[in-house]
Design a protein around this motif. Structure first.
Motif, PDB file in Angstrom:
ATOM      1  N   ALA A 239      76.791 -21.653 -44.116  1.00  0.00           N
ATOM      2  CA  ALA A 239      77.936 -22.146 -44.879  1.00  0.00           C
ATOM      3  C   ALA A 239      77.929 -21.527 -46.263  1.00  0.00           C
ATOM      4  CB  ALA A 239      77.884 -23.666 -44.991  1.00  0.00           C
ATOM      5  N   VAL A 240      79.121 -21.324 -46.793  1.00  0.00           N
ATOM      6  CA  VAL A 240      79.299 -20.854 -48.162  1.00  0.00           C
ATOM      7  C   VAL A 240      80.036 -21.960 -48.898  1.00  0.00           C
ATOM      8  CG1 VAL A 240      80.217 -19.025 -49.628  1.00  0.00           C
ATOM      9  CG2 VAL A 240      79.485 -18.493 -47.283  1.00  0.00           C
ATOM     10  N   GLU A 241      79.476 -22.407 -50.013  1.00  0.00           N
ATOM     11  CA  GLU A 241      80.099 -23.519 -50.727  1.00  0.00           C
ATOM     12  C   GLU A 241      81.539 -23.179 -51.115  1.00  0.00           C
ATOM     13  OE1 GLU A 241      78.711 -26.365 -50.833  1.00  0.00           O
ATOM     14  OE2 GLU A 241      76.801 -25.666 -50.090  1.00  0.00           O
ATOM     15  N   PRO A 242      82.480 -24.139 -50.967  1.00  0.00           N
ATOM     16  CA  PRO A 242      82.293 -25.533 -50.567  1.00  0.00           C
ATOM     17  C   PRO A 242      82.589 -25.769 -49.080  1.00  0.00           C
ATOM     18  CG  PRO A 242      84.481 -25.265 -51.454  1.00  0.00           C
ATOM     19  CD  PRO A 242      83.845 -23.902 -51.474  1.00  0.00           C
ATOM     20  N   LEU A 243      82.588 -24.721 -48.268  1.00  0.00           N
ATOM     21  CA  LEU A 243      82.960 -24.854 -46.864  1.00  0.00           C
ATOM     22  C   LEU A 243      81.864 -25.575 -46.082  1.00  0.00           C
ATOM     23  CD1 LEU A 243      84.385 -21.252 -46.397  1.00  0.00           C
ATOM     24  CD2 LEU A 243      85.601 -23.315 -47.099  1.00  0.00           C
ATOM     25  N   ARG A 244      82.267 -26.256 -45.005  1.00  0.00           N
ATOM     26  CA  ARG A 244      81.336 -27.084 -44.240  1.00  0.00           C
ATOM     27  C   ARG A 244      80.616 -26.270 -43.168  1.00  0.00           C
ATOM     28  NH1 ARG A 244      84.824 -32.286 -42.437  1.00  0.00           N
ATOM     29  NH2 ARG A 244      85.839 -30.638 -41.265  1.00  0.00           N
ATOM     30  N   LEU A 245      79.319 -26.455 -43.086  1.00  0.00           N
ATOM     31  CA  LEU A 245      78.531 -25.805 -42.039  1.00  0.00           C
ATOM     32  C   LEU A 245      79.053 -26.188 -40.661  1.00  0.00           C
ATOM     33  CD1 LEU A 245      76.064 -24.117 -41.206  1.00  0.00           C
ATOM     34  CD2 LEU A 245      74.684 -26.201 -41.393  1.00  0.00           C
ATOM     35  N   GLU A 246      79.453 -27.415 -40.496  1.00  0.00           N
ATOM     36  CA  GLU A 246      79.972 -27.907 -39.215  1.00  0.00           C
ATOM     37  C   GLU A 246      81.093 -27.025 -38.672  1.00  0.00           C
ATOM     38  OE1 GLU A 246      82.664 -31.782 -37.837  1.00  0.00           O
ATOM     39  OE2 GLU A 246      81.518 -31.834 -39.702  1.00  0.00           O
ATOM     40  N   ASN A 247      81.923 -26.488 -39.567  1.00  0.00           N
ATOM     41  CA  ASN A 247      83.081 -25.711 -39.124  1.00  0.00           C
ATOM     42  C   ASN A 247      82.749 -24.261 -38.797  1.00  0.00           C
ATOM     43  OD1 ASN A 247      84.216 -28.155 -40.123  1.00  0.00           O
ATOM     44  ND2 ASN A 247      86.184 -27.152 -40.261  1.00  0.00           N
ATOM     45  N   PHE A 248      81.480 -23.893 -38.955  1.00  0.00           N
ATOM     46  CA  PHE A 248      81.038 -22.563 -38.528  1.00  0.00           C
ATOM     47  C   PHE A 248      80.255 -22.631 -37.212  1.00  0.00           C
ATOM     48  CE2 PHE A 248      81.256 -21.348 -43.190  1.00  0.00           C
ATOM     49  CZ  PHE A 248      82.338 -20.502 -43.031  1.00  0.00           C
ATOM     50  N   ASP A 249      80.333 -23.747 -36.516  1.00  0.00           N
ATOM     51  CA  ASP A 249      79.647 -23.916 -35.233  1.00  0.00           C
ATOM     52  C   ASP A 249      80.096 -22.823 -34.255  1.00  0.00           C
ATOM     53  OD1 ASP A 249      78.905 -24.934 -32.574  1.00  0.00           O
ATOM     54  OD2 ASP A 249      78.421 -26.771 -33.660  1.00  0.00           O
ATOM     55  N   VAL A 250      79.144 -22.303 -33.481  1.00  0.00           N
ATOM     56  CA  VAL A 250      79.444 -21.212 -32.556  1.00  0.00           C
ATOM     57  C   VAL A 250      80.058 -21.679 -31.238  1.00  0.00           C
ATOM     58  CG1 VAL A 250      77.571 -19.788 -33.471  1.00  0.00           C
ATOM     59  CG2 VAL A 250      77.137 -21.260 -31.509  1.00  0.00           C
ATOM     60  N   ARG A 251      80.018 -22.984 -30.972  1.00  0.00           N
ATOM     61  CA  ARG A 251      80.303 -23.447 -29.616  1.00  0.00           C
ATOM     62  C   ARG A 251      81.781 -23.483 -29.247  1.00  0.00           C
ATOM     63  NH1 ARG A 251      76.439 -28.646 -29.735  1.00  0.00           N
ATOM     64  NH2 ARG A 251      77.192 -28.598 -31.894  1.00  0.00           N
ATOM     65  N   ASP A 252      82.643 -23.023 -30.133  1.00  0.00           N
ATOM     66  CA  ASP A 252      84.067 -22.924 -29.786  1.00  0.00           C
ATOM     67  C   ASP A 252      84.436 -21.542 -29.279  1.00  0.00           C
ATOM     68  OD1 ASP A 252      83.636 -21.710 -32.228  1.00  0.00           O
ATOM     69  OD2 ASP A 252      85.473 -22.455 -33.163  1.00  0.00           O
ATOM     70  N   LEU A 253      83.434 -20.661 -29.108  1.00  0.00           N
ATOM     71  CA  LEU A 253      83.746 -19.282 -28.728  1.00  0.00           C
ATOM     72  C   LEU A 253      83.654 -19.004 -27.236  1.00  0.00           C
ATOM     73  CD1 LEU A 253      82.082 -17.183 -31.573  1.00  0.00           C
ATOM     74  CD2 LEU A 253      84.520 -17.410 -31.070  1.00  0.00           C
ATOM     75  N   ASP A 254      82.900 -19.823 -26.498  1.00  0.00           N
ATOM     76  CA  ASP A 254      82.720 -19.466 -25.093  1.00  0.00           C
ATOM     77  C   ASP A 254      84.026 -19.561 -24.306  1.00  0.00           C
ATOM     78  OD1 ASP A 254      82.752 -22.228 -25.267  1.00  0.00           O
ATOM     79  OD2 ASP A 254      81.101 -22.554 -23.863  1.00  0.00           O
ATOM     80  N   GLU A 255      84.876 -20.528 -24.636  1.00  0.00           N
ATOM     81  CA  GLU A 255      86.141 -20.664 -23.902  1.00  0.00           C
ATOM     82  C   GLU A 255      87.055 -19.461 -24.098  1.00  0.00           C
ATOM     83  OE1 GLU A 255      89.851 -23.806 -23.265  1.00  0.00           O
ATOM     84  OE2 GLU A 255      88.366 -24.178 -24.819  1.00  0.00           O
ATOM     85  N   PRO A 256      87.372 -19.049 -25.344  1.00  0.00           N
ATOM     86  CA  PRO A 256      88.210 -17.851 -25.477  1.00  0.00           C
ATOM     87  C   PRO A 256      87.540 -16.592 -24.944  1.00  0.00           C
ATOM     88  CG  PRO A 256      87.468 -18.610 -27.640  1.00  0.00           C
ATOM     89  CD  PRO A 256      87.146 -19.687 -26.659  1.00  0.00           C
ATOM     90  N   ALA A 257      86.214 -16.540 -25.002  1.00  0.00           N
ATOM     91  CA  ALA A 257      85.533 -15.362 -24.460  1.00  0.00           C
ATOM     92  C   ALA A 257      85.775 -15.221 -22.963  1.00  0.00           C
ATOM     93  CB  ALA A 257      84.032 -15.442 -24.754  1.00  0.00           C
ATOM     94  N   TRP A 258      85.807 -16.367 -22.261  1.00  0.00           N
ATOM     95  CA  TRP A 258      86.074 -16.309 -20.826  1.00  0.00           C
ATOM     96  C   TRP A 258      87.564 -16.182 -20.524  1.00  0.00           C
ATOM     97  CZ3 TRP A 258      83.004 -14.891 -17.208  1.00  0.00           C
ATOM     98  CH2 TRP A 258      81.624 -15.051 -17.367  1.00  0.00           C
ATOM     99  N   LEU A 259      88.406 -16.757 -21.357  1.00  0.00           N
ATOM    100  CA  LEU A 259      89.852 -16.639 -21.135  1.00  0.00           C
ATOM    101  C   LEU A 259      90.352 -15.224 -21.392  1.00  0.00           C
ATOM    102  CD1 LEU A 259      91.188 -19.940 -22.759  1.00  0.00           C
ATOM    103  CD2 LEU A 259      91.136 -19.362 -20.311  1.00  0.00           C
ATOM    104  N   TYR A 260      89.698 -14.518 -22.317  1.00  0.00           N
ATOM    105  CA  TYR A 260      90.177 -13.193 -22.726  1.00  0.00           C
ATOM    106  C   TYR A 260      89.053 -12.165 -22.590  1.00  0.00           C
ATOM    107  CZ  TYR A 260      93.958 -16.013 -24.570  1.00  0.00           C
ATOM    108  OH  TYR A 260      95.004 -16.898 -24.680  1.00  0.00           O
ATOM    109  N   PRO A 261      88.736 -11.773 -21.354  1.00  0.00           N
ATOM    110  CA  PRO A 261      87.657 -10.807 -21.150  1.00  0.00           C
ATOM    111  C   PRO A 261      87.968  -9.432 -21.718  1.00  0.00           C
ATOM    112  CG  PRO A 261      88.862 -11.192 -19.105  1.00  0.00           C
ATOM    113  CD  PRO A 261      89.362 -12.201 -20.079  1.00  0.00           C
ATOM    114  N   GLU A 262      89.245  -9.174 -22.048  1.00  0.00           N
ATOM    115  CA  GLU A 262      89.616  -7.884 -22.645  1.00  0.00           C
ATOM    116  C   GLU A 262      89.104  -7.762 -24.073  1.00  0.00           C
ATOM    117  OE1 GLU A 262      91.649 -10.321 -21.669  1.00  0.00           O
ATOM    118  OE2 GLU A 262      93.425  -9.572 -20.614  1.00  0.00           O
ATOM    119  N   LEU A 263      88.798  -8.896 -24.696  1.00  0.00           N
ATOM    120  CA  LEU A 263      88.393  -8.901 -26.094  1.00  0.00           C
ATOM    121  C   LEU A 263      86.869  -8.923 -26.230  1.00  0.00           C
ATOM    122  CD1 LEU A 263      90.916 -11.535 -27.534  1.00  0.00           C
ATOM    123  CD2 LEU A 263      91.091  -9.033 -27.628  1.00  0.00           C
TER     124      LEU A 263
END
Length: 356
Positions: free
Chosen positions: A181-205
């Protein structure tokens, strides 16, 4: 080049956090956190320090080129983006600024665009940045503030049309800040676990995770192991190599075990840190024997060649031999030759090979 190896730094910044561009105390806190990173991880000897007010807050283009391509050994660099319009009048790093710098050295720079998916006409803005500004990839900053919103997720359906516009326009590389995290942004919002879904939906990327998710390395590795289009970028993680070499060795052993040598990407996060010592230390690094035995991996010279340039060059469709031919006698190659010739001989008597 570094000892004959093509070097592509996949994470550099051309930012403007000058007092004139800073809107509020949050903008001050953001750049002050960067400077704390700089001071905390910079090696004590030799010291490459940057004055906070005159150098660090606003990157000078001539200084960028000098450090990256003349004193430094990079052949090509990627210009990252952080929009942060709530903190800075024109953004911290905006696509127009990246386009202007790239115009000075188009063979040397790869500019990334930046769009906040919560803004009106975000899809049209993706189109504009590709077609009018020449952006070749995008950097996404999921913890960015916008009014009362304190962030967004990469798997929110509102973002999917932006990915689809990139695919339509042939732009395949999606870089995400997923790490400290970089102040004042929240560490919680840099969680990696929101990437697996788009990675599977868009294999071209290709989803390039800057900072390999630190401090969530385990989450990143478990996710990337099952998503073949997720890559790990070493920026920030690499800065540990000097002061915390065992920590960095553990990071590398895990990455090599979980995702292998073909999906690890080199980046320095210059100008938080100078690129020189990070490249020197990485190319000289050897994994400790106990980690090699435990993880059944090694960090060979061939693997280093992939990491410092080959892997990201492949994602951007760069033919390394052709690229090196293109830049072998350009302005920066000539200036680097002159710079090396001006340096005193080392203890071994080889002129022009010096520690900076």
């Amino acid at each position: 080049m570094k000892n004959g190896t093509f070097v592509l730094d996949a994470h550099t910044g051309f930012w403007d956090a000058s007092p004139q561009n800073t809107k509020n105390r949050f903008g001050d806190a953001f750049i002050e956190t960067f400077y704390a990173f700089h001071k905390g991880f910079n090696p004590p000897d030799p010291k490459w320090t940057m004055d906070y007010d005159t150098v660090f807050r606003k990157v000078d283009p001539d200084w960028y080129f000098e450090e990256m391509f003349v004193k430094g050994e990079a052949d090509v660099a990627i210009l990252s983006t952080q929009v942060l319009m709530d903190f800075y009048h024109t953004g911290f790093v905006n696509p127009e600024r990246n386009a202007q710098l790239t115009a000075r050295a188009p063979a040397r720079l790869i500019p990334l665009g930046g769009v906040d998916p919560r803004t009106p006409h975000a899809v049209a803005e993706v189109e504009r940045q590709i077609t009018e500004l020449g952006m070749r990839g995008f950097k996404w900053y999921t913890a960015e503030w916008r009014g009362a919103s304190r962030g967004w997720k990469a798997n929110d359906p509102m973002v999917f049309p932006l990915y689809e516009k990139c695919i339509e326009r042939g732009v395949k590389n999606m870089h995400f800040h997923k790490g400290p995290a970089v102040e004042p942004l929240r560490l919680e919002n840099f969680d990696v676990r929101d990437l697996d879904e788009p990675a599977w939906l868009y294999p071209e990327l290709n989803f390039i995770v800057d900072h390999v998710g630190l401090p969530r390395l385990d989450d990143f590795c478990w996710m990337a192991a099952r998503c073949p289009n997720i890559y790990g970028s070493l920026a920030v993680a690499l800065a540990f190599i000097h002061n915390q070499p065992r920590f960095f060795a553990n990071v590398m052993a895990n990455l090599l075990f979980w995702i292998g040598p073909d999906r690890i990407i080199y980046g320095t996060d210059f100008p938080i840190w100078h690129p020189h010592w990070q490249l020197d230390d990485f190319m000289a690094m050897e994994l400790p024997d106990d980690l090699k035995e435990e993880y059944k991996v090694d960090l060979t010279s061939e693997i280093k060649q992939k990491i410092v340039g080959g892997n990201i060059a492949r994602l951007y469709g760069i033919d390394i031999e052709s690229k090196l031919k293109q830049i072998e006698d350009d302005e920066f190659a000539q200036r680097r030759k002159a710079y090396l010739a001006s340096q005193p001989a080392t203890e071994t008597g080889v002129a022009g090979t010096v520690s900076r």
